[in-house]
Structures are given as structure tokens and as C-alpha cells.
Design an enzyme around this catalytic site. Structure first.
Site, PDB file in Angstrom:
ATOM      1  N   ASP A 208      34.243  51.865  51.106  1.00 47.33           N
ATOM      2  CA  ASP A 208      34.228  50.519  50.521  1.00 47.33           C
ATOM      3  C   ASP A 208      35.635  50.207  49.993  1.00 47.33           C
ATOM      4  O   ASP A 208      36.218  51.017  49.264  1.00 47.33           O
ATOM      5  CB  ASP A 208      33.201  50.539  49.367  1.00 47.33           C
ATOM      6  CG  ASP A 208      32.822  49.162  48.876  1.00 47.33           C
ATOM      7  OD1 ASP A 208      33.059  48.187  49.604  1.00 47.33           O
ATOM      8  OD2 ASP A 208      32.256  49.068  47.759  1.00 47.33           O
TER       9      ASP A 208
ATOM     10  N   GLU B 106      38.406  41.814  55.622  1.00 46.03           N
ATOM     11  CA  GLU B 106      38.032  40.788  54.639  1.00 46.03           C
ATOM     12  C   GLU B 106      39.000  39.616  54.674  1.00 46.03           C
ATOM     13  O   GLU B 106      40.218  39.785  54.722  1.00 46.03           O
ATOM     14  CB  GLU B 106      37.977  41.382  53.218  1.00 46.03           C
ATOM     15  CG  GLU B 106      37.658  40.321  52.152  1.00 46.03           C
ATOM     16  CD  GLU B 106      37.188  40.883  50.813  1.00 46.03           C
ATOM     17  OE1 GLU B 106      36.731  42.035  50.767  1.00 46.03           O
ATOM     18  OE2 GLU B 106      37.288  40.151  49.817  1.00 46.03           O
TER      19      GLU B 106
ATOM     20  N   HIS C 296      32.318  40.493  42.189  1.00 53.38           N
ATOM     21  CA  HIS C 296      32.065  41.880  41.777  1.00 53.38           C
ATOM     22  C   HIS C 296      31.678  41.977  40.295  1.00 53.38           C
ATOM     23  O   HIS C 296      32.087  41.151  39.497  1.00 53.38           O
ATOM     24  CB  HIS C 296      33.304  42.736  42.025  1.00 53.38           C
ATOM     25  CG  HIS C 296      33.609  42.934  43.487  1.00 53.38           C
ATOM     26  ND1 HIS C 296      34.799  42.564  44.057  1.00 53.38           N
ATOM     27  CD2 HIS C 296      32.866  43.452  44.488  1.00 53.38           C
ATOM     28  CE1 HIS C 296      34.779  42.861  45.343  1.00 53.38           C
ATOM     29  NE2 HIS C 296      33.622  43.394  45.630  1.00 53.38           N
TER      30      HIS C 296
ATOM     31  N   GLY D 132      29.744  42.082  46.355  1.00 53.91           N
ATOM     32  CA  GLY D 132      29.424  41.557  45.022  1.00 53.91           C
ATOM     33  C   GLY D 132      28.084  40.850  44.969  1.00 53.91           C
ATOM     34  O   GLY D 132      27.960  39.769  44.399  1.00 53.91           O
TER      35      GLY D 132
ATOM     36  N   SER E 103      24.982  41.861  43.733  1.00 46.93           N
ATOM     37  CA  SER E 103      23.928  42.288  42.813  1.00 46.93           C
ATOM     38  C   SER E 103      23.326  41.063  42.141  1.00 46.93           C
ATOM     39  O   SER E 103      23.992  40.037  41.985  1.00 46.93           O
ATOM     40  CB  SER E 103      24.504  43.233  41.747  1.00 46.93           C
ATOM     41  OG  SER E 103      24.637  44.541  42.280  1.00 46.93           O
TER      42      SER E 103
ATOM     43  N   SER F 105      26.247  47.049  41.272  1.00 50.50           N
ATOM     44  CA  SER F 105      25.992  46.844  39.836  1.00 50.50           C
ATOM     45  C   SER F 105      24.513  46.984  39.470  1.00 50.50           C
ATOM     46  O   SER F 105      24.182  47.532  38.413  1.00 50.50           O
ATOM     47  CB  SER F 105      26.491  45.462  39.399  1.00 50.50           C
ATOM     48  OG  SER F 105      27.894  45.400  39.506  1.00 50.50           O
TER      49      SER F 105
HETATM   50 ZN   LIG Z   1      33.305  44.770  47.239  1.00 47.82          ZN
END
Ligand SMILES: [Zn+2]
Length: 332
Positions: free
Chosen positions: A93, A147, A191, A235, A237, A280
Site C-alpha cells: 500500500d 494513483e 485517509h 480512505g 472506512s 481505520s
Molecule cells: Zn491509501
């Protein structure tokens, strides 16, 4: 030099193809210790879901690269022992350099992310292409995630004050020049456990923060430019309020926590989004249960009695995600 096939792992190529056509997303769960790994594998075997085990560079430093490699091998054997061989990916990651990606590929990762999103567009293209050229030329093809666009928030080594959305106009050129296998985009996810500032949100009658909706219009534009191409959301969660409340009840303090509502992720998973990163929520579940046990049983000092209930809760959380959010249950 270890190839991921020796560890019993798979890359993301076929998994993403099936996920895009099947209208679901693969879970990408971060791990760095045994209890997290066990919970992920138990949940994914029970729900018959393929899974991406994710490791950040921070997690790699924390757990040690050789231990992680053997934990991934252990995960494959554990699933087999539990009675169902689910496909398992070991993914880096937020790789931040060619050297780190190369090192991971040579120690058994089946997939890596090279995150050049903080660089200029041309530098991002050059770095991503360099990693793809290396990863794709391996005897066993290693898949690469790139990305475009920047997410706000903090996650291990990744931190950015401001987000900027992915520009759909760039994606055809980026994918064509780099030959990435999947693309992480920025459509409003973020995030960490405080994904938005309170002033970006509204509040419901109970004072709970309601976040701004994801930019599905950008996702649609991206899909039009590169139809069927695997898209990744970082990101993602949901920051369940019950865990936040439990942590605060037992002495923690997590002011202004807010995540991405699960309905929005479910909607995204039905599109070309085929990998959803969730870290998270696992951290919150684990911390909530550890705090509860420590406060309710002050005489307890056996780590198994403290981490065991946390592992049970993690498993419950991951099963729920696979079944009700990602739609990956039953797809292995
Ligand atoms: Zn990430």
C-alpha cells in the site's frame, strides 16, 4: 528472491476482471500483526470472499519484511486449514519509491502500489511506468496500482493537508503511458478517522457529523474515459459511530470522527470500483474492544484475553463489510 506463487498467492489481474463484471469490490484490509491477519482470513473464508492483504511501508517496518512474507504464506495455509482456498493477494500500500516496490516484488508481494500522486504529472507517469516495466517483466506477472489525484488525511507515511480530485481528462493518457493494472482515484474519500473538517459537514439531530457525498460525477467521467478499467478507492472506512462511542466511553478521545457512509461505498462497489481500502475501521474496532476489556476487567493481564475479543470483533466487522458493503461475499 521469492515469487508470490511459491507462497500460494495470486495477483489482482483475474480478480479485478471478475469484480468489474460482477459489480462488486474486493476488500483490501491492512494488517501488521497476527490477530488482524487471523480475523481477515477467518472472515473471508467464512463469507467465501477473495481478499487483498495490504501492507504499508510503515507496517513493513513495524512487523519486519520476512515475518510479513511468512504471515502471508501462513494466511494461505490457514485458509486451506479452515476448509476453503480463497484467492489471497499480498499488496504493498502506498509504495513511495521504485526501490521499495522492487524490494517487495522480490520478497513475495503479488501486487504493489506506486503512489506518485504528490509528484508532477510527468514525474508520476515516469515513476509509475518504471515500476510497471519491472513488475510486469517478472516471471510471475506482478500487478501495479497507480494513483491520480490527491486524497486528504493521514495514514502512516502518507499525509496531505489538501485533496485535489482526479482529473478525468488525464486518465486515458496515464493508463496508456504507464500500463498500470488499476488506478486509485480521488473522488472525496480521505485517509484516517476524521475524514472531513466539521465545517465541511452537516450535523444530524444527535449532533453526529454527516459528511459531504462522494463525487460520483467524477467517477462516472473516469469510467467513460476508460470503460471497464479497474478503479480503486483509498480512505474508505466508514468510522462506525458505535466504535467511536465505545472508545470514548472507556477513556479515549476521538473528537470529530467522520467516515464515508456505507451506502455510498456499496454504490461505488457496483461500478468499476473493484478494490476498496479499509484500515481505520479495523483500528477502531480493535481499540474499542481493548479499551473495554482493560477497563471492565482491571485484573486481567493475559494478552490473549485482551486481544482475543478484539480479534472476534474484527472478524465480525470484516464479514459485515464483505456481505453488506463490498458485495465480495460468495465470489471466491
Ligand atoms: Zn491509501
Amino acid at each position: 528472491m521469492t515469487s508470490y506463487k511459491e507462497l500460494g498467492l495470486v495477483n489482482t489481474k483475474e480478480l479485478f476482471k471478475k469484480a468489474v463484471s460482477g459489480g462488486y469490490a474486493l476488500p483490501a484490509y491492512n494488517f501488521n500483526n497476527m490477530e488482524q491477519m487471523q480475523a481477515i482470513i477467518m472472515a473471508c473464508v467464512e463469507t467465501k470472499s477473495p481478499v487483498i492483504l495490504q501492507v504499508s511501508s510503515g507496517a513493513r517496518k513495524y512487523a519486519n519484511q520476512n515475518i510479513l512474507k511468512n504471515m502471508a504464506r501462513g494466511a494461505v495455509e490457514y485458509a486451506h486449514e479452515l476448509g476453503y482456498d480463497i484467492p489471497i493477494v499480498l499488496h504493498l500500500d502506498h509504495g513511495d519509491s521504485f526501490e521499495l516496490c522492487k524490494d517487495c516484488i522480490e520478497t513475495g508481494f503479488s501486487s504493489v502500489m506506486i503512489d506518485g500522486s504528490h509528484l508532477s504529472y510527468d514525474e508520476n507517469v515516469a515513476l509509475t511506468k518504471k515500476v510497471c516495466d519491472f513488475a510486469h517483466s517478472q516471471k510471475d506477472y506482478v500487478t501495479v496500482e497507480g494513483e491520480l489525484g490527491v486524497l486528504a488525511g493521514v495514514e502512516d507515511d502518507v499525509s496531505s493537508e489538501h485533496s485535489h480530485y482526479t482529473q478525468p481528462a488525464e486518465v486515458i493518457d496515464f493508463v496508456g503511458k504507464t500500463k498500470v493494472d488499476s488506478l486509485a482515484i480521488s473522488i472525496g474519500t480521505s485517509h484516517g478517522r476524521a475524514k472531513f473538517k466539521p465545517e465541511q459537514c452537516t450535523r444530524d439531530a444527535n449532533g453526529i457529523l454527516i459528511p459531504p457525498p462522494l463525487r460520483f460525477d467524477i467517477l462516472e467521467e473516469v469510467e467513460k474515459k476508460i470503460p471497464g478499467f479497474p478503479i480503486v478507492l483509498h480512505g474508505s472506512s466508514s468510522v462506525p459511530i458505535e466504535y467511536v462511542h465505545m472508545i470514548e466511553k472507556y477513556g479515549g478521545k476521538l473528537t470529530d470522527s467522520v467516515g464515508i457512509p456505507e451506502e455510498q461505498l456499496r454504490k461505488a462497489a457496483k461500478s468499476a470500483v473493484c478494490k476498496i481500502n479499509i484500515d481505520s475501521d479495523g483500528r477502531l474496532a480493535m481499540t474499542a474492544l481493548i479499551r473495554k476489556i482493560l477497563i471492565e476487567k482491571p485484573d486481567e493481564f493475559d494478552p490473549r484475553k485482551i486481544l482475543g475479543p478484539a480479534r472476534d470483533e474484527l472478524k465480525k466487522l470484516y464479514s459485515h463489510k464483505n456481505k453488506n458493503v463490498l458485495g465480495s461475499a460468495g465470489q471466491a
